[in-house]
Design a protein around this motif. Sequence first.
Motif, short mmCIF file in Angstrom:
data_model
loop_
_atom_site.label_atom_id
_atom_site.label_comp_id
_atom_site.label_asym_id
_atom_site.label_seq_id
_atom_site.Cartn_x
_atom_site.Cartn_y
_atom_site.Cartn_z
N ARG A 470 0.82 -1.21 0.00
CA ARG A 470 0.00 0.00 0.00
C ARG A 470 0.86 1.27 0.00
N ARG A 471 2.05 1.16 -0.54
CA ARG A 471 2.91 2.36 -0.57
C ARG A 471 2.22 3.47 -1.36
N TYR A 472 1.60 3.14 -2.48
CA TYR A 472 0.93 4.13 -3.31
C TYR A 472 -0.59 4.00 -3.17
N GLU A 473 -1.29 5.12 -3.33
CA GLU A 473 -2.73 5.05 -3.49
C GLU A 473 -3.04 4.60 -4.91
N THR A 474 -4.30 4.27 -5.17
CA THR A 474 -4.64 3.52 -6.39
C THR A 474 -4.19 4.21 -7.67
N ASP A 475 -4.60 5.46 -7.88
CA ASP A 475 -4.23 6.15 -9.13
C ASP A 475 -2.72 6.26 -9.27
N LEU A 477 -0.47 4.22 -7.99
CA LEU A 477 0.05 2.88 -8.29
C LEU A 477 -0.17 2.54 -9.76
N VAL A 478 -1.36 2.84 -10.26
CA VAL A 478 -1.66 2.55 -11.66
C VAL A 478 -0.78 3.38 -12.58
N GLU A 479 -0.60 4.64 -12.22
CA GLU A 479 0.26 5.50 -13.04
C GLU A 479 1.71 5.04 -12.99
N HIS A 480 2.15 4.58 -11.82
CA HIS A 480 3.50 4.04 -11.69
C HIS A 480 3.70 2.83 -12.61
#
Length: 505
Positions: A470-475, A477-480
């Motif tokens: 959960r390091r990134y929030e959803t958007d 993470l998807v953008e990453h």
Amino acid sequence: MATDATQTEPPAAYTELLDEITRYNAVESATEVLSWDQQVIMPEGGTPARSTQLSTLSSISHELLVDGDVGKQLEALDDASLTPEQQAVVREVRRKYVRAARVPRDLIEEVSTATTEALGAWESAREHDDFAEFAPHLERLVELKRQYAAHIDPDADPYAVLFAEYEPCLSLEKATAILDELRETLVPLIEEIRASDADLATDAFEGTFDTDTQESFSREVLELLGYDFDRGRLDTSTHPFTSGNQFDARITTRFDEHDPLGALTSTIHEFGHASYTLGLPDDDFGTPLGNHRDLSVHESQSRLWENHVGRSAAFWELLLPKLQEAFPQTSNLSPREAYEAANQVHDENLIRVEADELTYHLHIIIRFTIERELINGDLAVDDVPDRWNRLYEEYLGLTPPSDALGCLQDIHWSHGNFGYFPTYSLGSVLAAQLHAAADREIDDLDATIRDGDFEPLGEWLRTNIHQHGRRYETDALVEHATGEPLGADAFTEYVTDKYSALYNL
């Protein structure tokens, strides 16, 4: 993603917070094991004891999160200097703490008791095709969940509050917009398909297929895909699901002697969930960095493996000889015929988990509509069967002949999981976006699948999704992973291209 040992030691409040949240997650993990047991192997008479056990654990976990020192530790970390990973841990714990702190413990216990009792009632009602048997439990859960939402945010749309339980990083407005875009794309596409004269091999898997052999074959497919049986197992349940953590991720499926594809696709679907869970970092077990990023991302993993791998032409070139060895009655089947059968758009399928890749989302939209109306007080529980049937007629041209094949088919409402269903379609949308990105970066992805080499795709997903927890929030993470935030374009392009070619549109 463990913190680098060479970094400055974290503040004492952070270390204490990590200890507290690890204990909390241990109780949550134990609760999940008991829930798995209830659905898979618990004796039918075990419900009263299990109700007490789960209610007690739910109370304990609430106490650990709310009544201990978590709030003080979060306050102490407000202006602390933290690494990005530590900031993510604090952000995720704070989100969970703020919601939990607003809900009274007695309501938490009451919800837990109600869901435990509702599960048995749902199973019996489904078996006896008697919605009235389940209705009082559903009514109780709807009311309890309204109370739950009101405690968290009395001024918000209660359904939006419940949706955030499963997808806290995407707004209900964005989810609704994506579902609207899917409906606008899929309804005319399905109508074109039904009007086409394409002659697909729709009867390729007709006949009887021994369920014990199906189970053995499912295990073979799981091993082929790379499922780690040292950290998992395959069982049967009324409703297929996956449960566990990176050390113990268990799959369940179900078998029908007249539908071998149903068991195969649900097993591959659950493998996708398990592969995500098993791909989370071991060192961060019990912390947000060792936990998955909410349900849309989780569902993207299962839908990617089920649809973009398990329903691909390349996969059927690989799998068919193995299937023919298990089931000699398919010896005359060609890979193309198997591919067509696996991707046919059904005219009369009432069951969500058995639906084809396109009509599946209309099943989701129907459930989304009904549960939103229930929670917002626009639909009475007693009117659910009629509303369900009318929406099936409107969206799919079908009328369920019974409640068992209609509004009693899903387990989710017996768990009180209102707001869960939209994540299935959001996950499919994300699956298409991730697959498109992986296809750009992996040299000849179809060839690796055709050769039975699933490691390149598995490694891409571990690197870009799983390892981040959960390091990134959803958007983010998807953008990453893909270079852009979540959107429906990749999905609508994928299904339009695939099914236009398949049905000669």
